[in-house]
Scaffold this motif. Structure first.
Motif, PDB file in Angstrom:
ATOM      1  N   UNK A 180      41.922  21.912  -0.596  1.00 33.81           N
ATOM      2  CA  UNK A 180      43.292  22.434  -0.598  1.00 33.81           C
ATOM      3  C   UNK A 180      43.434  23.537  -1.642  1.00 33.81           C
ATOM      4  N   UNK A 181      42.737  23.405  -2.774  1.00 32.07           N
ATOM      5  CA  UNK A 181      42.803  24.439  -3.810  1.00 32.07           C
ATOM      6  C   UNK A 181      42.242  25.756  -3.301  1.00 32.07           C
ATOM      7  N   UNK A 182      41.108  25.704  -2.609  1.00 32.53           N
ATOM      8  CA  UNK A 182      40.524  26.914  -2.026  1.00 32.53           C
ATOM      9  C   UNK A 182      41.479  27.560  -1.030  1.00 32.53           C
ATOM     10  N   UNK A 183      42.121  26.751  -0.204  1.00 33.65           N
ATOM     11  CA  UNK A 183      43.035  27.281   0.810  1.00 33.65           C
ATOM     12  C   UNK A 183      44.218  27.993   0.167  1.00 33.65           C
ATOM     13  N   UNK A 184      44.839  27.343  -0.816  1.00 32.45           N
ATOM     14  CA  UNK A 184      46.007  27.924  -1.479  1.00 32.45           C
ATOM     15  C   UNK A 184      45.622  29.189  -2.237  1.00 32.45           C
ATOM     16  N   UNK A 185      44.501  29.160  -2.947  1.00 34.37           N
ATOM     17  CA  UNK A 185      44.070  30.314  -3.732  1.00 34.37           C
ATOM     18  C   UNK A 185      43.796  31.530  -2.853  1.00 34.37           C
ATOM     19  N   UNK A 186      43.388  31.294  -1.602  1.00 31.21           N
ATOM     20  CA  UNK A 186      43.006  32.394  -0.719  1.00 31.21           C
ATOM     21  C   UNK A 186      44.166  32.947   0.097  1.00 31.21           C
ATOM     22  N   UNK A 187      45.248  32.183   0.241  1.00 36.24           N
ATOM     23  CA  UNK A 187      46.254  32.495   1.251  1.00 36.24           C
ATOM     24  C   UNK A 187      47.408  33.352   0.743  1.00 36.24           C
ATOM     25  N   UNK A 188      47.991  34.084   1.674  1.00 35.37           N
ATOM     26  CA  UNK A 188      49.179  34.885   1.380  1.00 35.37           C
ATOM     27  C   UNK A 188      50.443  34.044   1.503  1.00 35.37           C
ATOM     28  N   UNK A 189      50.482  33.182   2.505  1.00 37.10           N
ATOM     29  CA  UNK A 189      51.658  32.348   2.768  1.00 37.10           C
ATOM     30  C   UNK A 189      51.201  30.994   3.276  1.00 37.10           C
ATOM     31  N   UNK A 190      52.119  30.028   3.262  1.00 34.39           N
ATOM     32  CA  UNK A 190      51.822  28.739   3.881  1.00 34.39           C
ATOM     33  C   UNK A 190      52.992  28.266   4.719  1.00 34.39           C
ATOM     34  N   UNK A 191      52.654  27.462   5.719  1.00 29.68           N
ATOM     35  CA  UNK A 191      53.638  26.873   6.633  1.00 29.68           C
ATOM     36  C   UNK A 191      53.561  25.368   6.482  1.00 29.68           C
ATOM     37  N   UNK A 192      54.728  24.737   6.434  1.00 29.28           N
ATOM     38  CA  UNK A 192      54.816  23.296   6.259  1.00 29.28           C
ATOM     39  C   UNK A 192      55.325  22.659   7.555  1.00 29.28           C
ATOM     40  N   UNK A 193      54.459  22.022   8.339  1.00 22.67           N
ATOM     41  CA  UNK A 193      54.926  21.286   9.520  1.00 22.67           C
ATOM     42  C   UNK A 193      55.440  19.912   9.089  1.00 22.67           C
ATOM     43  N   UNK A 194      56.570  19.486   9.657  1.00 18.98           N
ATOM     44  CA  UNK A 194      57.110  18.164   9.355  1.00 18.98           C
ATOM     45  C   UNK A 194      57.392  17.422  10.650  1.00 18.98           C
ATOM     46  N   UNK A 195      57.222  16.119  10.594  1.00 22.42           N
ATOM     47  CA  UNK A 195      57.386  15.245  11.752  1.00 22.42           C
ATOM     48  C   UNK A 195      58.868  15.077  12.050  1.00 22.42           C
ATOM     49  N   UNK A 196      59.295  15.546  13.225  1.00 17.86           N
ATOM     50  CA  UNK A 196      60.702  15.516  13.601  1.00 17.86           C
ATOM     51  C   UNK A 196      61.222  14.161  14.001  1.00 17.86           C
ATOM     52  N   UNK A 197      60.388  13.140  14.004  1.00 20.80           N
ATOM     53  CA  UNK A 197      60.858  11.797  14.360  1.00 20.80           C
ATOM     54  C   UNK A 197      60.750  10.808  13.212  1.00 20.80           C
ATOM     55  N   UNK A 198      60.194  11.240  12.080  1.00 22.78           N
ATOM     56  CA  UNK A 198      60.006  10.330  10.965  1.00 22.78           C
ATOM     57  C   UNK A 198      61.135  10.472   9.951  1.00 22.78           C
ATOM     58  N   UNK A 199      61.801   9.373   9.679  1.00 22.24           N
ATOM     59  CA  UNK A 199      62.869   9.384   8.689  1.00 22.24           C
ATOM     60  C   UNK A 199      62.306   9.595   7.281  1.00 22.24           C
ATOM     61  N   UNK A 200      60.975   9.523   7.166  1.00 19.78           N
ATOM     62  CA  UNK A 200      60.318   9.757   5.885  1.00 19.78           C
ATOM     63  C   UNK A 200      59.686  11.146   5.834  1.00 19.78           C
ATOM     64  N   UNK A 201      60.136  12.031   6.716  1.00 27.50           N
ATOM     65  CA  UNK A 201      59.518  13.351   6.836  1.00 27.50           C
ATOM     66  C   UNK A 201      59.536  14.133   5.530  1.00 27.50           C
ATOM     67  N   UNK A 202      60.584  13.963   4.727  1.00 30.66           N
ATOM     68  CA  UNK A 202      60.712  14.737   3.497  1.00 30.66           C
ATOM     69  C   UNK A 202      60.139  14.015   2.283  1.00 30.66           C
ATOM     70  N   UNK A 203      59.695  12.779   2.491  1.00 33.16           N
ATOM     71  CA  UNK A 203      59.181  12.007   1.365  1.00 33.16           C
ATOM     72  C   UNK A 203      57.918  12.654   0.796  1.00 33.16           C
ATOM     73  N   UNK A 204      57.943  12.990  -0.449  1.00 31.80           N
ATOM     74  CA  UNK A 204      56.791  13.595  -1.092  1.00 31.80           C
ATOM     75  C   UNK A 204      56.652  15.089  -0.871  1.00 31.80           C
ATOM     76  N   UNK A 205      57.526  15.667  -0.041  1.00 31.76           N
ATOM     77  CA  UNK A 205      57.411  17.091   0.264  1.00 31.76           C
ATOM     78  C   UNK A 205      57.590  17.952  -0.981  1.00 31.76           C
ATOM     79  N   UNK A 206      58.549  17.578  -1.814  1.00 33.20           N
ATOM     80  CA  UNK A 206      58.777  18.339  -3.035  1.00 33.20           C
ATOM     81  C   UNK A 206      57.554  18.297  -3.950  1.00 33.20           C
ATOM     82  N   UNK A 207      56.866  17.134  -3.947  1.00 30.65           N
ATOM     83  CA  UNK A 207      55.644  16.991  -4.740  1.00 30.65           C
ATOM     84  C   UNK A 207      54.574  17.957  -4.236  1.00 30.65           C
ATOM     85  N   UNK A 208      54.447  18.066  -2.916  1.00 30.09           N
ATOM     86  CA  UNK A 208      53.476  18.991  -2.330  1.00 30.09           C
ATOM     87  C   UNK A 208      53.797  20.431  -2.718  1.00 30.09           C
ATOM     88  N   UNK A 209      55.060  20.804  -2.600  1.00 29.08           N
ATOM     89  CA  UNK A 209      55.466  22.171  -2.932  1.00 29.08           C
ATOM     90  C   UNK A 209      55.176  22.464  -4.398  1.00 29.08           C
TER      91      UNK A 209
END
Length: 265
Positions: A139-168
């Motif tokens: 993941x470090x290699x991917x982030x270091x190399x990239x211009x932008x990132x896209x975050x896909x989230x599960x539209x049926x999971x009530x826990x879709x946002x859980x931990x998302x802020x930690x990832x960001x």
């Protein structure tokens, strides 16, 4: 050449499905696309590589660990406009052999992709499929190399946002540590079912949390997408008239628009 990482710390959110189908559609539109499978599970490799991930001579593990290998050495041709750098479970052991202070643990992918930037008949877009984790050399290699990132989230999971802020926050920390310019291009809701209360609640929560970062396109839950995944095909190959194919074409158009105009969420 623009480098786009697709990342989520959770599995099963449609990340690989999005990478594979977006890449396939863009290549059909005449864009030169490289998919980099950074996930040792090799699901993008299974679909695009058309053979067992362990049958590829070179993978992302080889590319990052061996300074003599180039993107051209490791790229597998999927069609005239689409190439793939494969992955398999050996990537973990190959990177584990690198010294703890090796720059390849952080900048390996950036250096290899910089070597092909601007090349004749080069790539318009590089789509990076990340493993479902927050830290580690992949993941470090991917982030270091990239211009932008896209975050896909599960539209049926009530826990879709859980931990998302930690990832960001983790991506932001990698950005600062590696002097990367990566930024969030957008948030894509996948597996959305407007007939369920859960999906409507998730959509409201994601819209409130991310605001304009949310893509207008949503990927509706569609059995044809499941069939395409199980048969290791793109949705366009299996059923170009399906809702899934229509949604991914809309997403590809919206993503391109954001990339080409430099739109910020």
């Amino acid at each position: 050449m623009r480098i786009i990482t697709f990342a989520n710390h959770k599995g099963g959110v449609g990340k690989t499905t999005t990478v594979v189908n977006t890449a396939d559609i863009l290549s059909r539109w005449g864009k030169r696309i490289l998919v980099v499978d950074m996930d040792p599970q090799g699901n993008s490799t299974l679909t695009l590589g058309r053979k067992d991930p362990f049958e590829h001579q070179y993978t992302i593990g080889h590319l990052l660990a061996d300074k003599e290998l180039s993107v051209a050495d490791c790229a597998h041709s999927v069609n005239g406009n689409l190439d793939l750098i494969p992955s398999n479970l050996h990537a973990y052991s190959q990177l584990a052999l690198l010294p703890p202070n090796s720059a390849k643990r952080i900048f390996g992918l950036r250096e290899k992709l910089e070597a092909v930037r601007g090349a004749d008949n080069g790539y318009d877009l590089v789509l990076v499929d990340c493993p479902p984790q927050i830290e580690g050399p992949l993941i470090t290699n991917a982030v270091a190399a990239s211009d932008v990132y896209i975050l896909p989230v599960d539209g049926e999971s009530l826990y879709a946002l859980q931990g998302t802020n930690h990832l960001i926050q983790a991506i932001e920390a990698i950005r600062e540590d590696t002097n990367s310019d990566i930024r969030l291009l957008g948030v894509l809701v996948t597996m959305y079912n407007p007939r369920t209360t859960a999906s409507r609640l998730v959509m409201d929560a994601v819209r409130e949390f991310f605001g304009d970062a949310l893509f207008q396109t949503v990927i509706r839950r569609n059995t044809t997408l499941n069939k395409a995944n199980l048969s290791q095909q793109s949705i366009f190959d299996l059923d170009p008239a399906s809702f899934g194919c229509q949604d991914y074409q809309k997403f590809a158009t919206e993503m391109l628009s954001r990339v080409e105009t430099g739109q910020k969420p």
